[in-house]
Design a protein around this motif. Structure first.
Motif, short mmCIF file in Angstrom:
data_model
loop_
_atom_site.label_atom_id
_atom_site.label_comp_id
_atom_site.label_asym_id
_atom_site.label_seq_id
_atom_site.Cartn_x
_atom_site.Cartn_y
_atom_site.Cartn_z
N GLU A 1 -2.41 -0.28 -8.92
CA GLU A 1 -3.71 0.27 -9.34
C GLU A 1 -4.33 1.11 -8.25
O GLU A 1 -3.57 1.17 -7.37
CB GLU A 1 -4.79 -0.81 -9.52
CG GLU A 1 -5.19 -1.59 -8.29
CD GLU A 1 -6.13 -2.58 -8.61
OE1 GLU A 1 -7.15 -2.92 -7.76
OE2 GLU A 1 -6.12 -3.28 -9.87
N LYS A 2 -5.09 2.12 -8.52
CA LYS A 2 -5.68 2.91 -7.71
C LYS A 2 -6.28 2.16 -6.34
O LYS A 2 -6.93 1.44 -6.49
CB LYS A 2 -6.70 3.91 -8.27
CG LYS A 2 -7.29 5.18 -7.30
CD LYS A 2 -6.10 6.06 -7.27
CE LYS A 2 -6.62 7.21 -6.47
NZ LYS A 2 -5.56 8.30 -6.53
N SER A 3 -5.85 2.64 -5.15
CA SER A 3 -6.33 1.98 -3.96
C SER A 3 -7.96 2.56 -3.76
O SER A 3 -8.11 3.96 -3.80
CB SER A 3 -5.40 2.45 -2.70
OG SER A 3 -6.17 2.34 -1.48
N ILE B 1 0.05 4.84 -12.39
CA ILE B 1 0.96 4.83 -13.50
C ILE B 1 2.23 5.86 -13.19
O ILE B 1 3.33 5.27 -13.52
CB ILE B 1 0.09 5.38 -14.62
CG1 ILE B 1 -0.96 4.41 -14.93
CG2 ILE B 1 0.97 5.50 -15.77
CD1 ILE B 1 -1.71 4.82 -16.10
N ASP B 2 2.26 6.79 -12.55
CA ASP B 2 3.11 7.61 -12.30
C ASP B 2 4.03 6.94 -11.17
O ASP B 2 5.45 6.96 -11.27
CB ASP B 2 2.72 9.04 -11.80
CG ASP B 2 2.28 9.95 -12.63
OD1 ASP B 2 2.49 9.59 -13.81
OD2 ASP B 2 1.75 11.03 -12.43
N TYR B 3 3.77 6.44 -10.37
CA TYR B 3 4.54 5.61 -9.22
C TYR B 3 5.11 4.38 -10.06
O TYR B 3 6.34 4.10 -9.74
CB TYR B 3 3.63 4.97 -8.25
CG TYR B 3 4.23 4.70 -6.74
CD1 TYR B 3 4.61 5.45 -5.98
CD2 TYR B 3 4.79 3.17 -6.80
CE1 TYR B 3 5.36 5.24 -4.90
CE2 TYR B 3 5.61 2.89 -5.68
CZ TYR B 3 5.89 3.81 -4.76
OH TYR B 3 6.59 3.46 -3.68
N HIS C 1 0.95 -1.05 -0.03
CA HIS C 1 -0.01 0.01 -0.14
C HIS C 1 0.70 1.22 -0.02
O HIS C 1 1.87 1.39 0.67
CB HIS C 1 -0.75 -0.04 1.08
CG HIS C 1 -1.82 1.23 1.29
ND1 HIS C 1 -2.21 1.88 2.49
CD2 HIS C 1 -2.50 1.83 0.21
CE1 HIS C 1 -3.12 2.72 2.23
NE2 HIS C 1 -3.33 2.85 0.91
N PHE C 2 0.55 2.00 -0.84
CA PHE C 2 1.39 3.32 -1.20
C PHE C 2 0.47 4.59 -0.86
O PHE C 2 -0.20 5.06 -1.75
CB PHE C 2 1.90 3.32 -2.19
CG PHE C 2 2.80 2.38 -2.57
CD1 PHE C 2 3.99 2.03 -1.97
CD2 PHE C 2 2.28 1.57 -3.74
CE1 PHE C 2 4.96 1.00 -2.62
CE2 PHE C 2 3.04 0.34 -3.97
CZ PHE C 2 4.33 -0.03 -3.40
N SER D 1 10.27 1.87 -12.51
CA SER D 1 10.75 1.67 -13.93
C SER D 1 12.06 2.40 -13.76
O SER D 1 13.15 1.76 -14.13
CB SER D 1 9.83 1.90 -14.94
OG SER D 1 10.56 1.53 -16.10
N GLU D 2 12.12 3.59 -13.40
CA GLU D 2 13.28 4.41 -13.69
C GLU D 2 14.27 4.06 -12.62
O GLU D 2 15.38 4.11 -12.66
CB GLU D 2 12.78 5.88 -13.72
CG GLU D 2 11.94 6.47 -14.69
CD GLU D 2 11.43 7.74 -14.28
OE1 GLU D 2 11.68 8.28 -13.46
OE2 GLU D 2 10.82 8.41 -15.14
#
Length: 204
Positions: A129-131, A77-79, A69-70, A84-85
Motif C-alpha cells: 500500500e501507499k506509504s 500496485i505497479d510494484y 519500505h520502498f 509478480s512478474e
C-alpha cells in the motif's frame, strides 16, 4: 554493600527482558509478534523490520511478520505487479489481487527449497500500500515448515491451501505498523537514528 551488588546484578540480568518488552509488537491470528530485527537496506536506503513470535528468531522461526519500505516505489500496485512478474520468471506461481479503490495489492505464493534436507516450504503473503511518508510499504506474513520426507510435501501444501483464505483475510485487515528506523539486533537497539512515523516526524 553485598545487598547493593545483588540488586545491581538482578537489574542487569533483567535488562534483556525489559528491552524485549519495550520493543514494538503486533498481533496476528492470536499470536504476538515482537520486533526482533531492523536494518537499513544498502540498495534502497530504507529499513526492513522483522517481527517474530516469542522464543523464535531469524535463525529459527516458524512464523514471521515483516514491514518493508520502498521509498521510490510510487505505485504499490505497479510494484506488486513487478514482484509478480519476477516470481513468474523464477517459475514460482503466485496469486495477485489488486484493489484500485484503496491503492493496495495482495500477493501470495509458496517457496520450496528441495536442494538439501530439511526441505523448506514457505507460505508468503505481501500486502502493498501507499506509504504515508514516501513511496510504498509492504506487510509480509510468512509461515515456514521444515520437512525431512518428500512424502510430507503434498500434505503441507494441502494445509496451505486449506488455511490460505483465512490468512489472506487476516493480513488484509492488519494495519501496517510504522517503519522503525532503528538498527535492532536480537531485540536490542544497536544505535539510535530516530523513528519514522506516519506523521512525517522524526522522534529522537
Amino acid at each position: 554493600m553485598k545487598r547493593i551488588v545483588i540488586i545491581t546484578f538482578c537489574l542487569l540480568a533483567m535488562l534483556p527482558v525489559l528491552a524485549s518488552n519495550l520493543m514494538p509488537s503486533l498481533k496476528l491470528n492470536g499470536s504476538k509478534f515482537t520486533l526482533y530485527y531492523s536494518a537499513k537496506s544498502p540498495e534502497i536506503g530504507s529499513y526492513i523490520n522483522e517481527y517474530y513470535k516469542n522464543g523464535e528468531t531469524y535463525e529459527s522461526w516458524t512464523e514471521l511478520v515483516a514491514v518493508h519500505h520502498f521509498p521510490t516505489a510510487y505505485s504499490p500496485i505497479d510494484y506488486a505487479k513487478s514482484m509478480s512478474e519476477y516470481l513468474s520468471s523464477m517459475n514460482c506461481p503466485c496469486s495477485i489481487e489488486n484493489d484500485e479503490e484503496n491503492n493496495q495489492s495482495l500477493i501470495d505464493f509458496i517457496l520450496i527449497d528441495t536442494s538439501k534436507l530439511p526441505i523448506i516450504l514457505e507460505f508468503n503473503i505481501f500486502k502493498y500500500e501507499k506509504s504515508p511518508i514516501c513511496g510504498s510499504v509492504a506487510l509480509q506474513y510468512a509461515k515456514r515448515y521444515l520437512i525431512y520426507n518428500m512424502l510430507e510435501v503434498d500434505k503441507v501444501k494441502k494445509s496451505f491451501e486449506k488455511d490460505r483464505e483465512k490468512y489472506l483475510s487476516k493480513v488484509k485487515k492488519l494495519e501496517i505498523p510504522d517503519v522503525i528506523t532503528y538498527d535492532i539486533e536480537r531485540g536490542k537497539y544497536i544505535h539510535h537514528e530516530g523513528i519514522l512515523t506516519k506523521n512525517n516526524k522524526l522522534l529522537n
